[in-house]
Scaffold this motif. Structure first.
Motif, PDB file in Angstrom:
ATOM      1  N   GLU A 235      15.376   6.229  12.256  1.00 37.01           N
ATOM      2  CA  GLU A 235      16.080   7.513  12.440  1.00 37.01           C
ATOM      3  C   GLU A 235      16.439   8.168  11.109  1.00 37.01           C
ATOM      4  N   TYR A 236      16.025   7.542   9.986  1.00 40.98           N
ATOM      5  CA  TYR A 236      16.357   8.085   8.671  1.00 40.98           C
ATOM      6  C   TYR A 236      15.779   9.491   8.528  1.00 40.98           C
ATOM      7  N   SER A 237      16.617  10.431   8.138  1.00 37.65           N
ATOM      8  CA  SER A 237      16.204  11.843   8.102  1.00 37.65           C
ATOM      9  C   SER A 237      15.825  12.321   6.706  1.00 37.65           C
ATOM     10  N   GLY A 238      15.768  11.414   5.751  1.00 39.29           N
ATOM     11  CA  GLY A 238      15.404  11.806   4.390  1.00 39.29           C
ATOM     12  C   GLY A 238      13.912  11.910   4.208  1.00 39.29           C
ATOM     13  N   SER A 239      13.442  11.619   3.004  1.00 40.54           N
ATOM     14  CA  SER A 239      12.029  11.738   2.658  1.00 40.54           C
ATOM     15  C   SER A 239      11.154  10.868   3.561  1.00 40.54           C
ATOM     16  N   PHE A 240       9.998  11.416   3.941  1.00 39.83           N
ATOM     17  CA  PHE A 240       9.043  10.668   4.758  1.00 39.83           C
ATOM     18  C   PHE A 240       8.551   9.433   4.011  1.00 39.83           C
ATOM     19  N   LEU A 241       8.297   9.562   2.702  1.00 35.70           N
ATOM     20  CA  LEU A 241       7.825   8.426   1.913  1.00 35.70           C
ATOM     21  C   LEU A 241       8.853   7.303   1.886  1.00 35.70           C
ATOM     22  N   PRO A 292      -4.825 -15.784  -9.076  1.00 41.36           N
ATOM     23  CA  PRO A 292      -5.531 -14.898  -8.143  1.00 41.36           C
ATOM     24  C   PRO A 292      -4.566 -13.859  -7.605  1.00 41.36           C
ATOM     25  N   PRO A 293      -5.080 -12.796  -7.015  1.00 41.14           N
ATOM     26  CA  PRO A 293      -4.192 -11.798  -6.416  1.00 41.14           C
ATOM     27  C   PRO A 293      -3.370 -12.428  -5.290  1.00 41.14           C
ATOM     28  N   HIS A 294      -2.205 -11.845  -5.046  1.00 42.48           N
ATOM     29  CA  HIS A 294      -1.361 -12.328  -3.954  1.00 42.48           C
ATOM     30  C   HIS A 294      -1.790 -11.643  -2.660  1.00 42.48           C
ATOM     31  N   LEU A 295      -2.129 -12.433  -1.673  1.00 41.66           N
ATOM     32  CA  LEU A 295      -2.612 -11.908  -0.395  1.00 41.66           C
ATOM     33  C   LEU A 295      -1.458 -11.587   0.543  1.00 41.66           C
ATOM     34  N   VAL A 296      -1.463 -10.370   1.070  1.00 47.94           N
ATOM     35  CA  VAL A 296      -0.479  -9.962   2.073  1.00 47.94           C
ATOM     36  C   VAL A 296      -1.232  -9.540   3.334  1.00 47.94           C
ATOM     37  N   PRO A 297      -1.279 -10.396   4.363  1.00 47.49           N
ATOM     38  CA  PRO A 297      -1.884  -9.989   5.635  1.00 47.49           C
ATOM     39  C   PRO A 297      -1.037  -8.882   6.262  1.00 47.49           C
ATOM     40  N   LEU A 298      -1.678  -7.886   6.822  1.00 44.16           N
ATOM     41  CA  LEU A 298      -0.955  -6.745   7.392  1.00 44.16           C
ATOM     42  C   LEU A 298      -0.970  -6.807   8.913  1.00 44.16           C
ATOM     43  N   SER A 299       0.205  -6.723   9.496  1.00 46.95           N
ATOM     44  CA  SER A 299       0.318  -6.678  10.956  1.00 46.95           C
ATOM     45  C   SER A 299      -0.118  -5.306  11.449  1.00 46.95           C
ATOM     46  N   THR A 300      -0.307  -5.196  12.741  1.00 45.24           N
ATOM     47  CA  THR A 300      -0.707  -3.890  13.297  1.00 45.24           C
ATOM     48  C   THR A 300       0.379  -2.851  13.049  1.00 45.24           C
ATOM     49  N   GLN A 301       1.649  -3.263  13.071  1.00 46.96           N
ATOM     50  CA  GLN A 301       2.751  -2.334  12.810  1.00 46.96           C
ATOM     51  C   GLN A 301       2.680  -1.805  11.378  1.00 46.96           C
ATOM     52  N   ALA A 302       2.390  -2.703  10.419  1.00 48.94           N
ATOM     53  CA  ALA A 302       2.305  -2.284   9.014  1.00 48.94           C
ATOM     54  C   ALA A 302       1.104  -1.372   8.805  1.00 48.94           C
ATOM     55  N   VAL A 303      -0.023  -1.704   9.419  1.00 45.89           N
ATOM     56  CA  VAL A 303      -1.226  -0.879   9.288  1.00 45.89           C
ATOM     57  C   VAL A 303      -0.956   0.533   9.792  1.00 45.89           C
ATOM     58  N   SER A 304      -0.221   0.642  10.881  1.00 49.04           N
ATOM     59  CA  SER A 304       0.086   1.953  11.453  1.00 49.04           C
ATOM     60  C   SER A 304       0.856   2.828  10.464  1.00 49.04           C
ATOM     61  N   VAL A 305       1.824   2.227   9.781  1.00 47.62           N
ATOM     62  CA  VAL A 305       2.601   2.979   8.789  1.00 47.62           C
ATOM     63  C   VAL A 305       1.710   3.372   7.624  1.00 47.62           C
ATOM     64  N   PHE A 306       0.864   2.453   7.160  1.00 46.76           N
ATOM     65  CA  PHE A 306      -0.042   2.749   6.051  1.00 46.76           C
ATOM     66  C   PHE A 306      -1.038   3.862   6.422  1.00 46.76           C
ATOM     67  N   GLU A 307      -1.494   3.859   7.649  1.00 43.98           N
ATOM     68  CA  GLU A 307      -2.429   4.906   8.090  1.00 43.98           C
ATOM     69  C   GLU A 307      -1.794   6.285   7.966  1.00 43.98           C
ATOM     70  N   ASP A 308      -0.531   6.400   8.387  1.00 43.05           N
ATOM     71  CA  ASP A 308       0.177   7.678   8.265  1.00 43.05           C
ATOM     72  C   ASP A 308       0.361   8.068   6.799  1.00 43.05           C
ATOM     73  N   LEU A 309       0.649   7.086   5.976  1.00 42.11           N
ATOM     74  CA  LEU A 309       0.855   7.360   4.558  1.00 42.11           C
ATOM     75  C   LEU A 309      -0.433   7.798   3.872  1.00 42.11           C
ATOM     76  N   PHE A 310      -1.550   7.191   4.267  1.00 43.18           N
ATOM     77  CA  PHE A 310      -2.816   7.495   3.613  1.00 43.18           C
ATOM     78  C   PHE A 310      -3.184   8.968   3.762  1.00 43.18           C
ATOM     79  N   GLU A 311      -2.870   9.540   4.910  1.00 41.80           N
ATOM     80  CA  GLU A 311      -3.156  10.961   5.116  1.00 41.80           C
ATOM     81  C   GLU A 311      -2.396  11.838   4.133  1.00 41.80           C
ATOM     82  N   LEU A 312      -1.234  11.350   3.691  1.00 40.74           N
ATOM     83  CA  LEU A 312      -0.392  12.139   2.798  1.00 40.74           C
ATOM     84  C   LEU A 312      -0.658  11.846   1.324  1.00 40.74           C
ATOM     85  N   THR A 313      -0.798  10.572   0.949  1.00 39.12           N
ATOM     86  CA  THR A 313      -0.882  10.209  -0.487  1.00 39.12           C
ATOM     87  C   THR A 313      -2.199   9.553  -0.882  1.00 39.12           C
ATOM     88  N   GLY A 314      -3.152   9.459   0.038  1.00 41.24           N
ATOM     89  CA  GLY A 314      -4.400   8.754  -0.251  1.00 41.24           C
ATOM     90  C   GLY A 314      -5.131   9.280  -1.478  1.00 41.24           C
TER      91      GLY A 314
END
Length: 446
Positions: A235-241, A292-314
């Protein structure tokens, strides 16, 4: 007995003349290397025959050459090597000239604490993260260089270092004071390893500084309160990012800096994977074999947020670019300020605290193996080979864990979690029974 009568004898020499000896080891080499005449002095030091250059004629005349030869003989009589003495004088002059040049350039003298410390930092940088190297140098520049930076290491006493650290301690920065002592100690040990004959003065003051009290960053470990926070974030009403960053933090188990600095080229949304470069992970050291790089598996919930972000900052390259600062990521205080704006002060939760939340609930509530959780948190593993295989070790378990964790968070947010978090009953001291006994006595008495 002097064999060369006067300067006229030298001036009358003809080409082809051989060595002209003056006696007692002093002689002249006529027309050597062209038309020049070179003075030489032979002497014996520690049973070894040596030759010392005295000068070039006519700049060094007969009288001056004899004076220099006499001085050299006196040195030998004192048990000193004239050649070594001359080298020392030349080195001293060279150091003085170099020191003057460094001073004009605003650089510290050779052998000073600052000069050695900067070389130590440059040597260690390849094994540090960029941020850690910046912090180390900045601490030295602010608190140590102004007080002992230009002092030669051999002249620095434990008291001098203690005075520098206590100034920081007096400002209430106990942790920084102790870290400065550790950093400075490494500078001295670096100089000792290079061959300087000195000892580490910081080793004598380890118990003279106040020890900082370890305070863990605030984190919510109560499922009901966590659900309230997750709903408040949505419900945070500040910046989308900022809202997206806050939504991702609970799901990814990352430090806020690792999330803020994310780049799109590191993220594979199709396969739900994020590889964070080792140099951006916390910690000063990278293993000899390379981390080696640190691996972070992404849940479907996290992917959904990243998808929205990619449209804006990709197109920017950065997942969370700073507003108004081209090429920079979101600032470090942004997320904590947003949490405060939602009514969650620092005594309740911090952006870093989401890691502790995940660590606690994953083990206690979801019963996930502790070693898998620790690996996902990028904490050190106990076995020597563990670091080398972090990239793929427990990959299936980690993928399942991250999705289970996101599903659990989703359930908490919507008040539908079926897993009961174990809680302790309210503490009731046995001494409370005394009040009951007293009340009964009063009732009987009346």
């Amino acid at each position: 007995m002097r064999l060369i009568k006067s300067d006229r004898t030298i001036q009358a020499l003809k080409p082809g003349t051989k060595r002209l000896t003056d006696g007692a080891g002093l002689y002249l080499l006529p027309f050597s290397k062209g038309d020049n005449h070179y003075w030489r002095f032979d002497y014996t030091y520690e049973s070894k025959r040596k030759t010392l250059s005295i000068g070039v004629y006519p700049e060094t005349g007969l009288a001056l050459a004899r004076e220099k030869a006499d001085a050299a003989r006196a040195s030998v009589a004192r048990g000193e090597d004239p050649s070594s003495l001359r080298k020392e004088v030349k080195q001293s002059i060279s150091k003085k000239v170099d020191a003057e040049k460094r001073a004009k350039r605003g650089e510290s003298p050779l052998g000073s604490f600052e000069e050695v410390a900067r070389r130590w930092v440059d040597t260690k940088r390849h094994g540090w993260t960029e941020g850690y190297g910046h912090v180390v140098l900045r601490r030295l520049q602010m608190h140590v260089f102004p007080l002992v930076g230009y002092a030669q290491l051999k002249d620095i006493s434990p008291k001098m270092m203690l005075d520098a650290f206590r100034k920081v301690e007096a400002c209430g920065h106990l942790d920084t004071a102790n870290r400065l002592r550790e950093i400075s100690s490494q500078v001295f040990r670096f100089a000792i390893a290079e061959g300087l004959d000195l000892r580490d003065p910081c080793a004598d003051i380890s118990d003279a500084l106040k020890k900082p009290i370890v305070r863990h960053r605030s984190a919510i470990t109560n499922p009901e309160q966590l659900g309230q926070l997750l709903r408040a974030i949505d419900e945070y009403s500040g910046s989308f990012l900022v809202r997206c960053a806050l939504q991702l933090l609970p799901h990814l188990m990352l430090r806020s800096s690792e999330l803020r600095m994310a780049e799109w080229k590191e993220i594979d949304l199709d396969n739900r994977l994020w590889y964070i470069p080792a140099e951006r992970m916390k910690g000063p050291k990278i293993s000899k074999m390379g981390k080696p790089p640190h691996l972070v598996p992404l849940s479907t919930q996290a992917v959904s947020v990243f998808e929205d972000l990619f449209e804006l900052t990709g197109r920017t390259g950065l997942v969370f670019p700073s507003q108004g600062r081209l090429g920079r990521c979101m600032s470090e205080n942004t997320l904590n300020v947003a949490l405060r704006a939602m009514g969650f002060d620092s005594s309740i939760v911090t952006s870093h605290g989401f890691r502790a939340t995940a660590r606690t609930l994953l083990v206690e509530v979801l019963r996930i193996d502790e070693s898998i959780v620790e690996m996902q948190l990028a904490h050190s593993v106990k076995d020597a080979l563990g670091t080398a295989y972090n990239r793929t070790q427990f990959i299936h378990q980690r993928l399942e864990m991250m999705q289970s964790w996101s599903d659990y968070l989703e359930d908490l947010k919507h008040n539908r979690a079926k897993i009961v978090h174990p809680t302790l009953p309210k503490f009731t001291p046995v001494t409370d029974r005394l009040k009951v006994f007293e009340k009964r006595r009063e009732e009987i008495a009346t």
